[in-house]
Design a protein around this motif. Sequence first.
Motif, PDB file in Angstrom:
ATOM      1  N   ILE A 207      55.883   5.833  -4.857  1.00  0.00           N
ATOM      2  CA  ILE A 207      55.665   6.084  -6.287  1.00  0.00           C
ATOM      3  C   ILE A 207      54.727   7.268  -6.482  1.00  0.00           C
ATOM      4  N   LEU A 210      56.400  10.599  -6.881  1.00  0.00           N
ATOM      5  CA  LEU A 210      57.454  10.682  -7.895  1.00  0.00           C
ATOM      6  C   LEU A 210      57.605  12.090  -8.457  1.00  0.00           C
ATOM      7  N   VAL A 218      62.359   8.673  -4.661  1.00  0.00           N
ATOM      8  CA  VAL A 218      61.542   7.460  -4.627  1.00  0.00           C
ATOM      9  C   VAL A 218      62.413   6.239  -4.362  1.00  0.00           C
ATOM     10  N   MET A 248      61.093   0.634 -10.153  1.00  0.00           N
ATOM     11  CA  MET A 248      61.378   1.872 -10.879  1.00  0.00           C
ATOM     12  C   MET A 248      61.184   1.681 -12.380  1.00  0.00           C
ATOM     13  N   THR A 251      57.655   2.484 -13.207  1.00  0.00           N
ATOM     14  CA  THR A 251      57.320   3.912 -13.258  1.00  0.00           C
ATOM     15  C   THR A 251      57.853   4.564 -14.533  1.00  0.00           C
ATOM     16  N   SER A 304      53.283   5.807 -14.013  1.00  0.00           N
ATOM     17  CA  SER A 304      53.754   6.456 -12.787  1.00  0.00           C
ATOM     18  C   SER A 304      52.614   6.807 -11.839  1.00  0.00           C
TER      19      SER A 304
END
Length: 497
Positions: A207, A210, A218, A248, A251, A304
């Motif tokens: 992460i 990213l 990722v 995900m 994020t 994130s």
Amino acid sequence: MAKPKKMPRPKAETPKGFRDYFGPDVTERAEMLRTIAGVYHRYGFDALESSAVETVEALGKFLPDVDRPNEGVFAWQEEDSDWVALRYDLTAPLARVYAQHRNDLPTPYRRYAMGPVWRNEKPGPGRFRQFYQCDADTVGTASMAADAEICAMLSDALEEVGIPRGDYVVRVNNRKVLNGVMEVAGVLDPSDPDVRAHERGIVLRAIDKLDRLGPDGVRALLGEGRKDDSGDFTEGAGLSPEQAEIVMGFTEAGRDTGAATVARLNELVKGSATGEEGVRELEQIAELLDAGGYGADRILIDPSVVRGLGYYTGPVYEAELTFEIFDEKGRKRQFGSVSGGGRYDDLVKRFTGQSVPATGISIGVDRLLAALHAKGRLTSASQGPVVVTVMDRDRMADYQAMVAELRNAGIRAEVYLGNPKNFGNQLKYADRRDSPAAVIEGADEKARGVVQVKDLILGKKIAENATLEEWKERPSQVEIPRAELVATIRKILDGQG
């Protein structure tokens, strides 16, 4: 009898992953650190210089680059069998210092530290094994006010060194929220945190990349792994596609307002006590920052942000520069992160056995300097010393008296110490030193009580751009009374800015 074999000469080259810092680099860094230190001092933080070497046990194993020897540190064994290492950051040494001197330090203890750190990592373009950090930390309070203060101070420091509002943003998240998401995804068991700890470490590092790898990169690291452009393969966390999508979703939880982001995070961690606690802490930080006048244009909640180091336990922060630059291939990209940090409540506990809350940030000095150059706030050019030339080596005392007079007036100056036979070489030396002016006194000038002063910067400009008339209007060399030397040099320096 065979002749003894000659030892080869050592190569004059910098070791791989290291660099040399020359005059302008050192001066620029010192000025920037002085400015940042002023902000930290204004917030009530005290300076600390700790040892560059720590025991391996004191440093702990927190670096993300676990595939390198000694897990990313430069370590060696002492004669008494203890292993020691160069510090890889300024936070782990602080934990040792606080544990060792806690009875003599105030609680909470606010400190800042600046200096080089070393990491035994794979070097690359712009990635060195020795680099400078500039840290500020508060040890001894669990209040989210300490985290809010750190973020506000970081914001002020960036603006103070020359990064204007709108060209940066401080992003804030909470590792407890991510732990809650991983609990919901089945990657974390609160009753046994050691289970799947290795996989969670990979998730955190994935992460954290990213912005560099993008969502697809990722996802690959959350799953089986990823091969980069050079062919190197990075092990993945081995999550199922369903588990990976839950992570995900975390994020991608950022919304237009902090309140909307927090609401979305609440949905993602529902059922996890740790995650819900992390969301409440983010709410507190947001309220405190808002009360201090730090809006979303300066500091915002961003899911994130996770930070790669393994010792963070709560809020984490990252300062990102949002203006665009051109990379080495001429492509536009955002400058990116220059600072990061967070809360690490268990780091001192390793020494004392008792929980000691702490939080702090670290500024990447070299990256921030590069950003200031990119913004035009700094230039590589630096002003050298005024050079007093030598026309008669038997009159060195006269020339030394001149530089002493200039230095006592606060003007940087030196006497030419090379072979004075060729006067042209003396002026070439002054040019190489980026000298603003040269002072000339031969026997004739001495007899008449005058000196010649050559404005070297103006001379360069005239030679490059000026017409003959401009030469006459602004001569780059003047004759002045010897008594007016300091005043004339000061006028030249003021005119050059």
